[in-house]
Design a protein around this motif. Structure first.
Motif, PDB file in Angstrom:
ATOM      1  N   SER A 228       0.583  -1.631  -0.161  1.00 41.55           N
ATOM      2  CA  SER A 228       0.412  -0.082  -0.353  1.00 41.55           C
ATOM      3  C   SER A 228       0.895   1.397   0.318  1.00 41.55           C
ATOM      4  O   SER A 228       2.250   1.259   0.390  1.00 41.55           O
ATOM      5  CB  SER A 228      -0.673   0.629   1.113  1.00 41.55           C
ATOM      6  OG  SER A 228      -1.802   1.328   1.343  1.00 41.55           O
ATOM      7  N   ASP A 229       0.408   2.324  -0.380  1.00 36.46           N
ATOM      8  CA  ASP A 229       0.906   3.379  -0.716  1.00 36.46           C
ATOM      9  C   ASP A 229       0.813   4.393   0.275  1.00 36.46           C
ATOM     10  O   ASP A 229       1.107   5.548   0.620  1.00 36.46           O
ATOM     11  CB  ASP A 229       0.380   4.280  -1.622  1.00 36.46           C
ATOM     12  CG  ASP A 229       1.310   4.020  -3.006  1.00 36.46           C
ATOM     13  OD1 ASP A 229       2.488   3.111  -2.878  1.00 36.46           O
ATOM     14  OD2 ASP A 229       0.160   3.680  -4.579  1.00 36.46           O
ATOM     15  N   ALA A 230      -0.195   3.967   1.312  1.00 37.66           N
ATOM     16  CA  ALA A 230      -0.826   4.635   2.431  1.00 37.66           C
ATOM     17  C   ALA A 230       0.032   4.181   3.588  1.00 37.66           C
ATOM     18  O   ALA A 230       0.202   2.572   4.403  1.00 37.66           O
ATOM     19  CB  ALA A 230      -2.435   4.183   2.909  1.00 37.66           C
ATOM     20  N   PRO A 231       1.263   5.027   4.119  1.00 37.02           N
ATOM     21  CA  PRO A 231       1.708   4.938   5.392  1.00 37.02           C
ATOM     22  C   PRO A 231       1.322   4.079   6.895  1.00 37.02           C
ATOM     23  O   PRO A 231       1.698   2.983   7.152  1.00 37.02           O
ATOM     24  CB  PRO A 231       1.869   6.095   5.500  1.00 37.02           C
ATOM     25  CG  PRO A 231       2.003   7.275   4.793  1.00 37.02           C
ATOM     26  CD  PRO A 231       1.174   6.803   4.240  1.00 37.02           C
ATOM     27  N   ARG A 232      -0.047   4.229   7.008  1.00 37.21           N
ATOM     28  CA  ARG A 232      -1.338   3.882   8.240  1.00 37.21           C
ATOM     29  C   ARG A 232      -0.912   2.320   7.814  1.00 37.21           C
ATOM     30  O   ARG A 232      -2.074   0.815   8.663  1.00 37.21           O
ATOM     31  CB  ARG A 232      -2.414   4.118   8.231  1.00 37.21           C
ATOM     32  CG  ARG A 232      -3.435   4.616   7.355  1.00 37.21           C
ATOM     33  CD  ARG A 232      -4.409   5.261   7.612  1.00 37.21           C
ATOM     34  NE  ARG A 232      -5.821   5.838   6.799  1.00 37.21           N
ATOM     35  CZ  ARG A 232      -6.509   4.454   6.563  1.00 37.21           C
ATOM     36  NH1 ARG A 232      -6.157   2.911   7.186  1.00 37.21           N
ATOM     37  NH2 ARG A 232      -7.214   4.461   5.537  1.00 37.21           N
ATOM     38  N   LYS A 233      -1.372   1.848   6.518  1.00 39.85           N
ATOM     39  CA  LYS A 233      -1.894   0.777   5.983  1.00 39.85           C
ATOM     40  C   LYS A 233      -0.182   0.226   5.712  1.00 39.85           C
ATOM     41  O   LYS A 233      -0.514  -2.270   5.593  1.00 39.85           O
ATOM     42  CB  LYS A 233      -2.672   0.525   4.580  1.00 39.85           C
ATOM     43  CG  LYS A 233      -3.838   0.929   4.886  1.00 39.85           C
ATOM     44  CD  LYS A 233      -4.278   1.156   3.955  1.00 39.85           C
ATOM     45  CE  LYS A 233      -6.029   1.266   3.858  1.00 39.85           C
ATOM     46  NZ  LYS A 233      -6.602   0.866   2.535  1.00 39.85           N
ATOM     47  N   ALA A 234       0.624   0.418   5.332  1.00 38.09           N
ATOM     48  CA  ALA A 234       1.524  -0.534   4.640  1.00 38.09           C
ATOM     49  C   ALA A 234       2.752  -1.088   6.230  1.00 38.09           C
ATOM     50  O   ALA A 234       2.494  -0.646   7.205  1.00 38.09           O
ATOM     51  CB  ALA A 234       2.714   0.865   4.124  1.00 38.09           C
ATOM     52  N   GLY A 235       2.830  -2.566   5.505  1.00 33.53           N
ATOM     53  CA  GLY A 235       3.674  -2.954   6.602  1.00 33.53           C
ATOM     54  C   GLY A 235       3.106  -4.386   7.624  1.00 33.53           C
ATOM     55  O   GLY A 235       3.009  -4.999   8.460  1.00 33.53           O
ATOM     56  N   ALA A 236       1.469  -3.657   7.412  1.00 28.91           N
ATOM     57  CA  ALA A 236       0.844  -4.373   8.363  1.00 28.91           C
ATOM     58  C   ALA A 236       0.627  -5.376   8.174  1.00 28.91           C
ATOM     59  O   ALA A 236       0.848  -5.881   6.842  1.00 28.91           O
ATOM     60  CB  ALA A 236      -0.570  -4.013   8.669  1.00 28.91           C
ATOM     61  N   ALA A 237       1.216  -6.391   9.390  1.00 31.14           N
ATOM     62  CA  ALA A 237       1.263  -8.016   8.495  1.00 31.14           C
ATOM     63  C   ALA A 237       0.121  -8.957   9.403  1.00 31.14           C
ATOM     64  O   ALA A 237      -0.948  -8.686  10.797  1.00 31.14           O
ATOM     65  CB  ALA A 237       2.218  -9.100   8.773  1.00 31.14           C
ATOM     66  N   VAL A 238      -1.029  -9.597   8.854  1.00 38.39           N
ATOM     67  CA  VAL A 238      -1.799 -10.447   9.289  1.00 38.39           C
ATOM     68  C   VAL A 238      -1.286 -12.066   9.387  1.00 38.39           C
ATOM     69  O   VAL A 238      -1.038 -12.751   8.222  1.00 38.39           O
ATOM     70  CB  VAL A 238      -2.838 -10.963   8.656  1.00 38.39           C
ATOM     71  CG1 VAL A 238      -4.372 -12.122   9.222  1.00 38.39           C
ATOM     72  CG2 VAL A 238      -3.971  -9.452   8.984  1.00 38.39           C
ATOM     73  N   ARG A 239      -1.054 -12.992  10.338  1.00 32.81           N
ATOM     74  CA  ARG A 239      -0.563 -14.096  11.158  1.00 32.81           C
ATOM     75  C   ARG A 239      -1.457 -15.577  10.364  1.00 32.81           C
ATOM     76  O   ARG A 239      -2.632 -15.104  10.989  1.00 32.81           O
ATOM     77  CB  ARG A 239      -0.079 -14.411  11.727  1.00 32.81           C
ATOM     78  CG  ARG A 239       0.641 -15.831  12.514  1.00 32.81           C
ATOM     79  CD  ARG A 239       1.661 -16.074  11.060  1.00 32.81           C
ATOM     80  NE  ARG A 239       2.870 -15.788  11.299  1.00 32.81           N
ATOM     81  CZ  ARG A 239       4.323 -15.968  12.723  1.00 32.81           C
ATOM     82  NH1 ARG A 239       3.745 -16.496  13.787  1.00 32.81           N
ATOM     83  NH2 ARG A 239       5.064 -15.740  12.475  1.00 32.81           N
ATOM     84  N   LEU A 240      -1.814 -16.199   9.965  1.00 37.12           N
ATOM     85  CA  LEU A 240      -2.329 -17.415   9.354  1.00 37.12           C
ATOM     86  C   LEU A 240      -2.056 -18.294   9.842  1.00 37.12           C
ATOM     87  O   LEU A 240      -1.267 -18.779   9.545  1.00 37.12           O
ATOM     88  CB  LEU A 240      -2.594 -17.452   7.725  1.00 37.12           C
ATOM     89  CG  LEU A 240      -2.966 -16.447   7.677  1.00 37.12           C
ATOM     90  CD1 LEU A 240      -3.899 -16.330   6.101  1.00 37.12           C
ATOM     91  CD2 LEU A 240      -4.514 -15.504   7.966  1.00 37.12           C
TER      92      LEU A 240
END
Length: 344
Positions: A228-240
């Motif tokens: 994502s280009d949006a800093p608030r979304k970039a890098g967020a990870a979800v563990r499955l």
């Protein structure tokens, strides 16, 4: 001849045939069944794939000189066919493999991949690149040099790039099941446009959509990140973990982990299409992936009808023929090969 030798010879014939662009759908299905019958079959075939990848740097004249199988040089074509020898192009492939073995790759025969893991005693190449794809209605399984395996669904394309410290795969189109050989020092990263999946060893499915992607985990665990280009979304990870899935939308936002019906999501590996209370519009879009020409739903009333059933992915037209028997619709085959579903 020992059982291992018979498997090796059969693998060579199948591998040679698989390189022919004129191989039929029936032969591809027969090859898939042969591979599914034995881990030894898959291991011997995978060894040939790795050997074939090294042959590009070898002298073409020597390869052609080895193209005729032992004992087949003076054999009539009919007798060679009856004996199971591959055709001219297939013989060239067999010669390539023979030269690779003679050049020192014989060690791979005693270092076949262990089930679900790295090749015993083999070194993963510091750099490796390859691309694989499937046609409409085709499924394909490929083994990578590290022992990982990729199962490609219909209309799918992947590009593989191994380098020091990481293993990268770009899912450019379609869907693939990844069985990743464990290697904590070299993470395995699948990029599917809207996001990526990072693992060190596990089994998971990734589907790339026009806008977004879907991930489902069969065993082990993965980290899903959105691009994502949006800093608030970039890098967020979800563990499955096993039995869980997640989606990434077109903006790169990752949805929370949620339970997945793996029997339905992964049914394509067994040549099945499973629909559990899905709108006919979605069913038509899914069936279109397995046909050369699409299926369209002509009106909103038909599009909202719900479907719960199991069909063969290898015969999507059987689904079209069956629809009018359990839904109030009709199916029209058009001149261009596409089909239209409508309310009569």
């Amino acid at each position: 001849m020992s059982k291992a030798d018979r498997s090796r010879d059969a693998a060579a014939r199948w591998f040679a045939r698989a390189q022919d662009p004129d191989i039929s759908a029936q032969e591809r299905q027969a090859l898939a069944e042969w591979l599914a019958a034995s881990e030894r079959h898959r291991a011997e075939y995978a060894a040939l794939e790795r050997i074939w990848g090294t042959a590009g740097a070898m002298d073409a004249a020597r390869l052609r000189a080895l193209a005729e199988p032992a004992g087949g040089a003076g054999m009539p074509a009919a007798r060679r066919a009856a004996a199971g020898w591959p055709g001219r192009r297939g013989a060239w492939v067999a010669g390539t493999c023979a030269l690779a073995l003679a050049g020192g790759w014989l060690a791979w025969q005693s270092a076949v991949p262990e089930p679900g893991g790295r090749v015993a005693g083999a070194q993963v190449p510091a750099a490796y690149q390859a691309a694989f794809s499937t046609a409409p209605g085709e499924r394909r399984t490929v083994r990578l040099p590290d022992g990982s395996r990729i199962q490609l669904n219909t209309r799918s394309r992947v590009a593989v790039h191994f380098q020091a410290g990481r293993r990268d795969v770009a899912l450019l189109e379609g869907e693939a099941m990844f069985e990743v050989a464990h290697d904590g020092a070299q993470p395995f990263i699948v990029d599917a446009g809207a996001g990526s999946v990072t693992v060190t060893g596990t089994r998971f499915d990734v589907r790339r959509r026009t806008a977004g992607m879907e991930v489902a985990v069969e065993s082990g665990s993965v980290d899903v990140r959105g691009h994502s280009d949006a800093p608030r979304k970039a890098g967020a990870a979800v563990r499955l973990t096993a039995g869980l899935g997640a989606t990434v939308d077109g903006s790169g936002a990752v949805a929370p982990a949620a339970p997945v019906d793996l029997s339905a999501a992964l049914a394509w590996r067994d040549g099945k299409l499973v629909f559990n209370d899905r709108p006919l519009s979605e069913v038509a879009a899914e069936v279109s992936r397995y046909r050369r020409q699409p299926v369209r739903v002509a009106d909103a009333v038909a599009a909202r009808l719900r479907v719960s059933s199991v069909f063969s992915a290898d015969d999507p037209d059987a689904l079209l023929a069956a629809l009018p028997h359990f839904l109030p619709v009709a199916v029209r085959q058009l001149a261009d090969g596409s089909a239209e579903i409508f309310s009569p």
